[in-house]
Write a protein that holds these residues in place. Structure first.
Motif, PDB file in Angstrom:
ATOM      1  N   ALA A  69      -5.430  19.686 -15.094  1.00 27.40           N
ATOM      2  CA  ALA A  69      -6.208  19.721 -13.849  1.00 27.40           C
ATOM      3  C   ALA A  69      -7.423  18.806 -13.877  1.00 27.40           C
ATOM      4  CB  ALA A  69      -6.645  21.152 -13.549  1.00 27.40           C
ATOM      5  N   ASP A  70      -8.007  18.570 -15.064  1.00 28.88           N
ATOM      6  CA  ASP A  70      -9.241  17.787 -15.156  1.00 28.88           C
ATOM      7  C   ASP A  70      -9.006  16.316 -15.460  1.00 28.88           C
ATOM      8  OD1 ASP A  70     -10.791  20.026 -14.633  1.00 28.88           O
ATOM      9  OD2 ASP A  70     -10.920  20.586 -16.754  1.00 28.88           O
ATOM     10  N   LEU A  71      -7.768  15.894 -15.583  1.00 32.01           N
ATOM     11  CA  LEU A  71      -7.484  14.473 -15.796  1.00 32.01           C
ATOM     12  C   LEU A  71      -7.934  13.676 -14.576  1.00 32.01           C
ATOM     13  CD1 LEU A  71      -3.883  14.580 -17.349  1.00 32.01           C
ATOM     14  CD2 LEU A  71      -6.057  14.266 -18.541  1.00 32.01           C
ATOM     15  N   LEU A  72      -8.544  12.501 -14.803  1.00 28.35           N
ATOM     16  CA  LEU A  72      -9.078  11.698 -13.707  1.00 28.35           C
ATOM     17  C   LEU A  72      -8.069  10.645 -13.264  1.00 28.35           C
ATOM     18  CD1 LEU A  72     -12.769  11.196 -14.911  1.00 28.35           C
ATOM     19  CD2 LEU A  72     -11.840  12.951 -13.386  1.00 28.35           C
ATOM     20  N   ILE A  73      -8.018  10.412 -11.961  1.00 23.45           N
ATOM     21  CA  ILE A  73      -7.054   9.482 -11.384  1.00 23.45           C
ATOM     22  C   ILE A  73      -7.721   8.667 -10.289  1.00 23.45           C
ATOM     23  CG2 ILE A  73      -6.266  11.238  -9.753  1.00 23.45           C
ATOM     24  CD1 ILE A  73      -4.000   8.542 -11.283  1.00 23.45           C
ATOM     25  N   SER A  74      -7.335   7.381 -10.162  1.00 24.27           N
ATOM     26  CA  SER A  74      -7.777   6.509  -9.067  1.00 24.27           C
ATOM     27  C   SER A  74      -6.550   5.821  -8.496  1.00 24.27           C
ATOM     28  CB  SER A  74      -8.776   5.458  -9.556  1.00 24.27           C
ATOM     29  OG  SER A  74      -9.963   6.056 -10.025  1.00 24.27           O
ATOM     30  N   GLY A  75      -6.595   5.480  -7.211  1.00 23.33           N
ATOM     31  CA  GLY A  75      -5.483   4.778  -6.598  1.00 23.33           C
ATOM     32  C   GLY A  75      -5.412   5.004  -5.107  1.00 23.33           C
TER      33      GLY A  75
ATOM     34  N   LEU B 120       0.812  -1.214   0.000  1.00 20.80           N
ATOM     35  CA  LEU B 120       0.000   0.000   0.000  1.00 20.80           C
ATOM     36  C   LEU B 120       0.845   1.263   0.000  1.00 20.80           C
ATOM     37  CD1 LEU B 120      -2.869  -0.999   2.451  1.00 20.80           C
ATOM     38  CD2 LEU B 120      -2.938  -0.888  -0.042  1.00 20.80           C
ATOM     39  N   ALA B 121       2.085   1.181   0.447  1.00 21.28           N
ATOM     40  CA  ALA B 121       2.952   2.353   0.489  1.00 21.28           C
ATOM     41  C   ALA B 121       3.668   2.610  -0.829  1.00 21.28           C
ATOM     42  CB  ALA B 121       3.989   2.205   1.605  1.00 21.28           C
ATOM     43  N   SER B 122       3.435   1.758  -1.820  1.00 25.41           N
ATOM     44  CA  SER B 122       4.163   1.899  -3.075  1.00 25.41           C
ATOM     45  C   SER B 122       3.754   3.125  -3.868  1.00 25.41           C
ATOM     46  CB  SER B 122       3.922   0.648  -3.941  1.00 25.41           C
ATOM     47  OG  SER B 122       2.570   0.594  -4.367  1.00 25.41           O
ATOM     48  N   GLY B 123       2.518   3.616  -3.638  1.00 27.41           N
ATOM     49  CA  GLY B 123       2.021   4.728  -4.436  1.00 27.41           C
ATOM     50  C   GLY B 123       1.384   4.275  -5.735  1.00 27.41           C
ATOM     51  N   LEU B 124       1.389   2.957  -5.987  1.00 27.88           N
ATOM     52  CA  LEU B 124       0.814   2.418  -7.218  1.00 27.88           C
ATOM     53  C   LEU B 124      -0.335   1.462  -6.934  1.00 27.88           C
ATOM     54  CD1 LEU B 124       4.154   1.628  -9.103  1.00 27.88           C
ATOM     55  CD2 LEU B 124       2.647   3.577  -9.466  1.00 27.88           C
ATOM     56  N   ALA B 125      -0.705   1.310  -5.671  1.00 31.57           N
ATOM     57  CA  ALA B 125      -1.726   0.333  -5.310  1.00 31.57           C
ATOM     58  C   ALA B 125      -3.105   0.780  -5.783  1.00 31.57           C
ATOM     59  CB  ALA B 125      -1.743   0.123  -3.800  1.00 31.57           C
ATOM     60  N   PRO B 126      -3.877  -0.118  -6.422  1.00 40.92           N
ATOM     61  CA  PRO B 126      -5.251   0.227  -6.786  1.00 40.92           C
ATOM     62  C   PRO B 126      -6.148   0.223  -5.552  1.00 40.92           C
ATOM     63  CG  PRO B 126      -4.811  -2.057  -7.329  1.00 40.92           C
ATOM     64  CD  PRO B 126      -3.494  -1.467  -6.867  1.00 40.92           C
ATOM     65  N   VAL B 127      -7.327   0.802  -5.677  1.00 37.35           N
ATOM     66  CA  VAL B 127      -8.264   0.857  -4.555  1.00 37.35           C
ATOM     67  C   VAL B 127      -8.598  -0.544  -4.065  1.00 37.35           C
ATOM     68  CG1 VAL B 127     -10.588   1.547  -3.878  1.00 37.35           C
ATOM     69  CG2 VAL B 127      -9.219   3.051  -5.325  1.00 37.35           C
ATOM     70  N   GLU B 128      -8.664  -1.510  -4.989  1.00 35.87           N
ATOM     71  CA  GLU B 128      -9.018  -2.880  -4.617  1.00 35.87           C
ATOM     72  C   GLU B 128      -8.010  -3.480  -3.624  1.00 35.87           C
ATOM     73  OE1 GLU B 128     -11.103  -1.603  -8.055  1.00 35.87           O
ATOM     74  OE2 GLU B 128      -8.937  -1.696  -7.672  1.00 35.87           O
ATOM     75  N   GLU B 129      -6.735  -3.038  -3.706  1.00 36.65           N
ATOM     76  CA  GLU B 129      -5.724  -3.532  -2.782  1.00 36.65           C
ATOM     77  C   GLU B 129      -6.048  -3.112  -1.350  1.00 36.65           C
ATOM     78  OE1 GLU B 129      -1.916  -5.037  -3.432  1.00 36.65           O
ATOM     79  OE2 GLU B 129      -3.760  -6.075  -4.002  1.00 36.65           O
TER      80      GLU B 129
END
Length: 314
Positions: free
Chosen positions: A273-279, A21-30
């Protein structure tokens, strides 16, 4: 040894979860899978919480050593560190409410990027997020927290439950009705999120009758009144574990939220600014979080100095 005492194997599993989880690349599912693992057995949660305390002690280390330790490459070192935590944490907090009324003179403060947990005299506890300031008053007549800035999570204790538990904010007063809840101060309103029990809200002006927010609800209020309650957003509570959970956020919103956890200026170029991101992003290592954005979006973090960073097109 109690049933909840974690074995070495369970501790190793907890370490693996924190690494992922500390990697900065973990998806929400993790993060959701980690929550399920923690609920499987009391020993899982025990190991997780002890690691959280160990993480907090890393804050006093020089950045290079702390960064390396946070990756838990040497698990034996971490296990030795956990052994030091078996005795619990020391009681913290004041016993009288200061009359300062300003964050700079508050009894308890956290620096930018710092998170801290305090034991309360009533047997409960309080967790402070980044940039938080408060005063405490626990005596024979009252249990009171004056929140001057930032965000806190409170779990009330059972000792002296006959005394009311108040949280004073610039927008109004909250009364805990045997509960666990989070309070976040904004520029012109306060967000209350209730996980257990209920909280009565009394704005400083306007309506005289208190509005009650129940478990599983959150509500925003200002000096004039309380807005309609909404379902509790549990993602917003992940800061207590050191993470920021993001689901389809505009990059500008993520930039603003990460900015709460780092000193200096963090800007977002209007063209991205409007690009969407999840993680799932670690709030304790914002540089790593910023670097990870380039793996998901066509952006980069440009450092003018360590304290002036702009997210811009790659």
């Amino acid at each position: 040894m109690s049933l909840a005492e974690p074995t070495a194997e369970v501790v190793a599993q907890a370490i693996d979860w924190r690494v992922r989880l500390a990697s900065g690349l973990a998806p929400v599912e993790e993060l959701e899978a980690c929550v399920r693992w923690r609920r499987l057995h009391p020993s899982h949660e025990q190991a997780w919480q002890r690691l959280a305390v160990f993480d907090g002690r890393l804050g006093g280390m020089p950045p290079p050593q702390a960064s390396q330790a946070l990756r838990y490459r040497d698990r034996r070192t971490v296990l030795k560190g956990l052994a030091l935590l078996l005795g619990g944490t020391a009681l913290a907090g004041g016993t009288s409410l200061g009359l300062h009324g300003t964050p700079w003179l508050a009894e308890q403060r956290t620096a930018t990027g710092e998170r801290r947990r305090l034991a309360l005299p009533d047997g409960g506890w309080l967790q402070m997020n980044s940039g938080t300031a408060l005063d405490l008053a626990f005596d024979s007549q009252q249990r009171r927290v004056r929140l001057l800035a930032g965000e806190i999570m409170i779990q009330t204790g059972k000792q002296g439950a006959e005394r009311p538990f108040w949280v004073d904010t610039p927008m109004g007063r909250l009364q805990a009705l045997g509960t666990g809840f989070t309070v976040r101060l904004g520029e012109d309103s306060v967000l209350l999120a209730v996980e257990e029990g209920a909280v009565a809200v009394r704005p400083s002006a306007g309506q005289q009758t208190a509005a009650v927010v129940h478990a599983g609800e959150q509500a925003r209020f200002d000096r004039q009144g309380v807005f309609a309650a909404q379902p509790l957003d549990r993602d917003a509570l992940a800061w207590r574990e050191g993470y920021l959970v993001v689901r389809q956020w505009p990059l500008a919103r993520l930039c603003a939220e990460l900015g709460r956890y780092r000193s200096g200026v963090l800007r977002c170029d209007p063209t991205v600014a409007d690009l969407l991101i999840s993680g799932v992003f670690p709030v304790g290592e914002t540089d790593r979080a910023l670097a990870a954005l380039g793996h998901s979006l066509p952006v980069r973090a440009r450092y003018l100095t360590r304290w002036w960073v702009t997210l811009e097109p790659a």
